[in-house]
Write a protein that holds these residues in place. Structure first.
Motif, mmCIF file in Angstrom:
data_model
loop_
_atom_site.group_PDB
_atom_site.id
_atom_site.type_symbol
_atom_site.label_atom_id
_atom_site.label_comp_id
_atom_site.label_asym_id
_atom_site.label_seq_id
_atom_site.Cartn_x
_atom_site.Cartn_y
_atom_site.Cartn_z
ATOM 1 N N SER A 191 0.842 -1.203 0.000
ATOM 2 C CA SER A 191 0.000 0.000 0.000
ATOM 3 C C SER A 191 0.878 1.254 0.000
ATOM 4 O O SER A 191 0.597 2.230 -0.711
ATOM 5 C CB SER A 191 -0.907 0.014 1.232
ATOM 6 N N VAL A 214 -3.774 -4.408 -3.039
ATOM 7 C CA VAL A 214 -3.873 -2.952 -3.155
ATOM 8 C C VAL A 214 -3.372 -2.423 -4.506
ATOM 9 O O VAL A 214 -4.035 -1.570 -5.119
ATOM 10 C CB VAL A 214 -3.153 -2.263 -1.980
ATOM 11 N N LEU A 253 -11.202 -1.663 -1.161
ATOM 12 C CA LEU A 253 -10.347 -1.943 -0.004
ATOM 13 C C LEU A 253 -11.173 -2.573 1.119
ATOM 14 O O LEU A 253 -10.718 -3.500 1.808
ATOM 15 C CB LEU A 253 -9.684 -0.653 0.486
ATOM 16 N N ASP A 273 -3.169 -6.430 1.860
ATOM 17 C CA ASP A 273 -2.155 -5.542 1.272
ATOM 18 C C ASP A 273 -1.724 -5.973 -0.130
ATOM 19 O O ASP A 273 -1.445 -5.129 -0.978
ATOM 20 C CB ASP A 273 -0.940 -5.483 2.204
ATOM 21 N N LEU A 330 -7.135 5.382 -0.493
ATOM 22 C CA LEU A 330 -6.211 4.757 0.464
ATOM 23 C C LEU A 330 -6.168 5.518 1.788
ATOM 24 O O LEU A 330 -6.272 4.920 2.874
ATOM 25 C CB LEU A 330 -4.808 4.693 -0.145
#
Length: 489
Positions: A113, A439, A481, A436, A423
């Motif tokens: 990320s 991402v 996410l 993660d 994010l």
């Protein structure tokens, strides 16, 4: 010749200021964070010039041709956006004592990320800065009396090749000058040079307006009245929800543009992180936010005055709004004084945005991508490399051509800054973790989906997204996410 002498004298001033700020401070700490010793009011004043850039100096006056003064609705949203940055984001950055703001993503969401956020910043910043700088270099060529032909338009002629080579020289020389005065102390130097550049730019703007009013034999009161009564003086659009100029679309977009292009942008935040304390940085942000409306009002008033002058002289208005101010100021139609002032303003505006962009790109690459914030040798090499890449991007944009550059900047921002918005929103507004490893794919998928949705909406429903595309992009990233978050945490 007087234009060239003016630019040389201006650069000499910048070099003198650079040498003064670089005394005993060639370290990475000075280059990246300015030793955390910058006075907040100096940062605030310089931020006005850095945020405005050469794009605003040329594009905003010309925006009145197609959208009147409705851009002020976006500027009103900027005020609230700066308050969000000051009281939501800055406390996080100062509490964690960050060098780059994307380090926050490492601790909150994970390494991928973190690297994804930094990579999107690098892409966004170098693209957006190249768009801005491209416009400025085009205008400087025009001021110097060289018409920049587009290669391939009407065949590749010797005249087109010659003008392109001249453009290349202008770009290389200007980027080299920026690299030269920022190479030792980076952001520490920029905080002070931005102050000089903002002063020169605003002084040039006011004096250009003054000279225009005199040229039309008007008093200041008559000029204000003429602008207020003109058909292009409309500010608010309340009734048309489809229009890109609708108040709520512009106002809300203004909030998110500032949050993303300032609060989530290492370039802008790097200056604010040089302040001595969080409280100083917050004062700097709030003052900068309130300055945007009156400054942009002056730019748009200049645009209306240019339209009035063109109508009085029977001059045809250009189809491209970016050509409105240069049509009078760059060609010498308003006299050599205005031509010199225009050159000073455009150079000051371009340097104030490009120098900090080059420094921020160097900082992010060294710290976020390479993970070597104490390596001074790497920093010097990356600084040179970023200057070369920056030149390449400007030349690439030159080959593609442009319509309204300020629109191009914000549209690019909608696609490339949207994942950053998602994010940071996920990290700040939730306590969830996400997967993660997914991402990077989410950050790429979100802009692609937005591109498809924009095409479908335009083709099937006749609706074209404006700056609100940024909010949609961020929302899609946030939702994906959330959906990828582990079931148990």
């Amino acid at each position: 010749m007087i234009i060239v002498i003016t630019i040389i004298a201006y650069f000499a001033l910048l070099m003198g200021l650079s040498r003064w700020t670089a005394r005993r401070s060639g370290t990475n700490e000075a280059f990246f964070r300015g030793n955390r010793q910058s006075p907040w009011y100096v940062v605030a004043f310089g931020m006005v010039g850095a945020s405005i850039s050469g794009v605003t100096f040329v594009s905003v006056p010309g925006m009145v041709l197609k959208s009147d003064m409705t851009y002020l609705q976006t500027c009103m949203g900027f005020i609230l956006g700066y308050f969000v940055v000051a009281f939501v984001l800055l406390p996080v950055y100062y509490r964690l004592n960050l060098t780059t703001i994307y380090s926050y993503l490492h601790g909150r969401l994970g390494l991928r990320s973190y690297r994804t956020g930094a990579s999107f910043f690098l892409l966004s910043k170098i693209t957006g800065a190249a768009v801005r700088f491209y416009l400025v270099c085009m205008i400087i060529c025009q001021v110097l009396g060289v018409r920049c032909w587009v290669l391939g338009t009407g065949g590749v002629t010797s005249q087109a090749v010659g003008s392109y080579l001249f453009f290349l020289v202008v770009v290389v020389v200007m980027v080299a000058l920026i690299w030269l005065y920022t190479r030792r102390s980076g952001i520490k130097t920029i905080v002070w040079t931005d102050t000089l550049q903002t002063a020169c730019m605003l002084l040039a703007l006011v004096l250009i307006i003054y000279n225009m009013v005199r040229a039309m034999d008007m008093s200041l009161a008559e000029a204000v009245g003429a602008v207020a009564q003109h058909e292009h003086s409309r500010v608010f659009v309340w009734d048309d929800w489809v229009s890109r100029q609708n108040f709520w679309k512009q106002f809300l977009s203004g909030i998110f543009i500032v949050v993303v292009m300032t609060g989530l942008d290492q370039d802008m935040m790097q200056k604010n992180l040089t302040c001595r304390s969080l409280r100083d940085a917050q004062k700097d942000m709030c003052v900068t936010g309130f300055a945007f409306v009156p400054v942009n009002l002056l730019f748009m008033a200049l645009g209306v005055l240019l339209v009035i002058m063109a109508q009085r002289q029977g001059v045809a208005l250009p189809e491209n709004g970016d050509e409105l101010l240069p049509m009078f100021a760059a060609t010498g139609q308003l006299g050599i004084t205005v031509q010199v002032l225009f050159a000073i303003g455009i150079v000051a505006a371009s340097f104030s945005s490009a120098d900090s962009a080059l420094t921020a790109l160097t900082t992010s690459f060294c710290v976020d991508i390479c993970g070597r914030k104490d390596d001074e040798r790497l920093r010097r090499r990356v600084h040179v490399g970023m200057a070369v890449v920056f030149v390449a991007f400007v030349l690439m944009f030159r080959m593609l051509g442009s319509t309204s550059v300020i629109d191009a900047v914000y549209i690019l921002c909608s696609y490339t800054y949207g994942p950053l918005l998602g994010l940071f929103a996920f990290g700040l507004l939730t306590r969830k973790k996400t997967n993660d490893r997914y991402v990077p794919y989410i950050a790429v998928a979100s802009p692609v989906i937005c591109l498809v949705l924009n095409h479908v909406a335009s083709t099937w429903f006749g609706y074209r997204f404006g700056y609100e595309l940024l909010m949609l992009n961020g929302l899609l990233t946030f939702v994906m996410l959330w959906l990828c978050a582990p079931a148990r945490q």
